[in-house]
Design an enzyme around this catalytic site. Structure first.
Site, PDB file in Angstrom:
ATOM      1  N   GLN A  64      -6.117   0.523  -3.332  1.00 58.55           N
ATOM      2  CA  GLN A  64      -6.858   1.040  -2.232  1.00 58.55           C
ATOM      3  C   GLN A  64      -7.118   2.158  -1.791  1.00 58.55           C
ATOM      4  O   GLN A  64      -6.411   3.200  -1.728  1.00 58.55           O
ATOM      5  CB  GLN A  64      -6.003  -0.356  -1.606  1.00 58.55           C
ATOM      6  CG  GLN A  64      -5.954  -0.166   0.036  1.00 58.55           C
ATOM      7  CD  GLN A  64      -4.907  -0.381   1.182  1.00 58.55           C
ATOM      8  OE1 GLN A  64      -4.826   0.419   1.649  1.00 58.55           O
ATOM      9  NE2 GLN A  64      -5.101  -1.726   1.989  1.00 58.55           N
ATOM     10  N   TYR A  73      -7.461   3.015   9.965  1.00 52.32           N
ATOM     11  CA  TYR A  73      -8.221   4.132   9.394  1.00 52.32           C
ATOM     12  C   TYR A  73      -9.769   4.259   9.451  1.00 52.32           C
ATOM     13  O   TYR A  73     -10.489   3.666  10.418  1.00 52.32           O
ATOM     14  CB  TYR A  73      -8.129   4.003   7.612  1.00 52.32           C
ATOM     15  CG  TYR A  73      -6.011   4.098   7.911  1.00 52.32           C
ATOM     16  CD1 TYR A  73      -5.252   5.328   8.524  1.00 52.32           C
ATOM     17  CD2 TYR A  73      -5.385   3.365   7.675  1.00 52.32           C
ATOM     18  CE1 TYR A  73      -4.040   5.447   8.570  1.00 52.32           C
ATOM     19  CE2 TYR A  73      -4.114   3.143   7.943  1.00 52.32           C
ATOM     20  CZ  TYR A  73      -3.094   4.445   8.361  1.00 52.32           C
ATOM     21  OH  TYR A  73      -2.172   3.731   8.473  1.00 52.32           O
ATOM     22  N   ARG A 114       6.360  -5.939   3.237  1.00 54.86           N
ATOM     23  CA  ARG A 114       8.334  -5.576   3.713  1.00 54.86           C
ATOM     24  C   ARG A 114       9.380  -6.382   2.857  1.00 54.86           C
ATOM     25  O   ARG A 114      10.178  -6.209   2.461  1.00 54.86           O
ATOM     26  CB  ARG A 114       8.614  -5.311   4.811  1.00 54.86           C
ATOM     27  CG  ARG A 114       7.571  -4.375   5.647  1.00 54.86           C
ATOM     28  CD  ARG A 114       7.930  -3.796   7.115  1.00 54.86           C
ATOM     29  NE  ARG A 114       7.104  -2.943   8.138  1.00 54.86           N
ATOM     30  CZ  ARG A 114       6.050  -2.951   8.293  1.00 54.86           C
ATOM     31  NH1 ARG A 114       5.241  -3.884   7.545  1.00 54.86           N
ATOM     32  NH2 ARG A 114       5.464  -2.228   8.977  1.00 54.86           N
TER      33      ARG A 114
END
Length: 364
Positions: free
Chosen positions: A100, A182, A323
C-alpha cells in the site's frame, strides 16, 4: 467449493481464495527501514492460508510518514531492508504480497499509538506535514504546508519512485492509499481541501491530484494489479460521501484500476460512526453494483459464515481482515474448517490439523 475459498484474478495475478490480509501499520521501522519485527510479523501471516498479504501502509517519502516508526520505501536503504524481509518470507511461503503506497499528509509527525499517538511539533523534533490546504487535522494541531505546484510534482514523483522500487523487489500487487484522512483523501474531501486553483473546489478538481498520482503509478507498473483504498464517507455532514466515491471509482476504472478496497472515515475528528458487524460492507456493495469493479469489503468482518455470505451475496469480491487476523493469525484455517473448504499450509504444519478436519490442508 465455498464462495470464500473460490479463486479470483486481479489483473494477471491469480489468488487461491478471497481472503485478504489488510495493511496494518506496525510502527516498528527504524528510519523507514523494515526490521526483524516485520520479518516475524509478515512471516507468520504469510503462513495463514489467505489469498493475498498486504504490507502495511508504506511511506513514499520521509516526511510522508505518520510517525518515526513508519515503514518507508523511498531510499536505497529502505529498499534493501524490505527486500531482505521479503526474501526471508518468500523462502517459506508462496503467498502473493501486495504493498500500500501511502503519504500521511497533514496527519504526519505523531507519536506511535502506544505512546499516545499525539502530534509531535517541529519544535519538539517532529516535522511539518504536507497537505492540499494549510488546515491542521485538529484545531490545536500544527498547520501543514499547503503544497504548491513544485510540491505536487515532488509528491507525485515520490509515489512513482516507490512503485518502481517495489516492483524491483518483486511486489505482486499495488494499492494507492486514498483513505483514512491521509494525503490523497485530504485532496478528495471538501473538509480538508480549500484550494482555489484547479485542484480544489469542484469534485472534478478535488479528484484531479489523486487521479494524476494514479495515472503516473499506473504508467510505472503497467502490468501489475493496481487498486485504490478509499474512505467511502467522512461520516461528517458536508464532507466526502458515498456518491462522490462512486464517481471517483468510475474515473479510476476508466484509467485501468483493477480493484477498490472500501473503508471509511479517518479524515476528521468530528466523525460520527455507527459501528457494527460488517458496517462498511454496503459501501463496497454500492461501488461494485455501480461500477462493476472488483471490491474488497473491510470492517468488523469476524466470522467465517459472515465472510462467506458477503461473497456469496455479491456484496463484495473479497474480504480484507486486519485486527481479526492479528488476533487469530490462522483465521483462514479456521474458516476453511468451518466452511468445509481446504487451505494451503506449510509441510511442517501438516500434522497439526485436528482429526475431524483431516482433509483441511491441500496437498500440492
Amino acid at each position: 467449493m465455498t464462495h470464500l475459498f473460490s479463486p479470483i484474478s486481479l489483473g494477471q495475478l491469480h489468488l487461491k481464495n478471497r481472503i485478504v490480509i489488510a495493511p496494518m501499520c506496525q510502527y516498528s521501522a527504524r528510519d523507514g527501514q523494515a526490521t526483524s519485527w516485520h520479518q516475524m510479523h509478515l512471516g507468520h501471516l504469510a503462513l495463514s492460508g489467505a489469498g493475498l498479504l498486504f504490507i502495511e501502509a508504506t511511506a513514499v517519502e520521509e516526511r510522508g510518514r505518520i510517525s518515526t516508526g513508519d515503514l518507508g520505501l523511498y531510499s536505497d536503504a529502505t529498499e534493501k531492508a524490505l527486500a531482505d524481509v521479503l526474501a526471508a518470507v518468500r523462502a517459506h511461503s508462496p503467498m502473493p504480497i501486495a504493498i500500500q503506497l501511502a503519504h500521511a499528509g497533514r496527519k504526519a509527525s505523531t507519536r506511535v499509538p502506544w505512546e499516545g499517538g499525539q502530534p509531535v511539533p517541529a519544535s519538539a523534533g517532529g516535522w511539518i506535514g504536507s497537505a492540499p490546504s494549510a488546515l491542521p487535522f485538529n484545531d490545536d494541531g500544527e498547520a501543514p504546508e499547503a503544497l504548491d505546484k513544485a510540491g505536487l510534482r515532488r509528491v507525485r514523483d515520490a509515489f512513482v519512485a516507490t512503485a518502481k522500487r517495489a516492483a524491483r523487489i518483486g511486489i505482486n500487487a499495488f494499492e494507492l492509499h486514498a483513505a483514512h484522512g491521509y494525503l490523497l483523501h485530504q485532496f478528495l474531501s471538501p473538509l480538508s481541501n480549500r484550494r482555489e486553483d484547479e485542484y480544489g473546489g469542484s469534485l472534478e478538481n478535488r479528484m484531479r491530484f489523486p487521479l494524476e498520482v494514479f495515472d503516473a503509478v499506473r504508467a510505472a507498473v503497467p502490468d501489475q494489479p493496481f487498486g485504490v483504498r478509499v474512505s467511502a464517507t467522512d461520516w461528517v455532514d458536508g464532507g466526502w460521501d458515498l456518491e462522490q466515491t462512486v464517481v471517483f471509482a468510475q474515473a479510476l476504472k476508466e484509467r485501468g484500476c483493477d480493484f477498490i478496497d472500501v473503508s471509511s472515515g479517518g479524515l476528521s475528528s468530528q466523525q460520527k460512526i455507527t459501528v457494527g458487524p460488517g458496517y462498511q460492507v454496503p459501501f463496497a456493495a454500492r461501488i461494485r453494483t455501480e461500477t462493476g469493479m472488483p471490491t474488497m469489503a473491510v470492517g468488523l468482518i469476524t466470522e467465517p459464515e459472515q465472510a462467506e455470505s458477503i461473497i456469496a451475496s455479491g456484496q463484495a469480491d473479497m474480504v480484507a481482515l486486519a485486527r481479526g487476523m492479528l488476533y487469530d493469525p490462522r483465521w483462514p484455517w479456521h474458516a476453511a474448517a468451518t466452511l468445509g473448504a481446504q487451505v494451503d499450509a506449510p509441510p511442517q504444519y501438516l500434522r497439526s490439523q485436528p482429526r475431524e478436519f483431516k482433509h483441511l490442508f491441500k496437498r500440492e
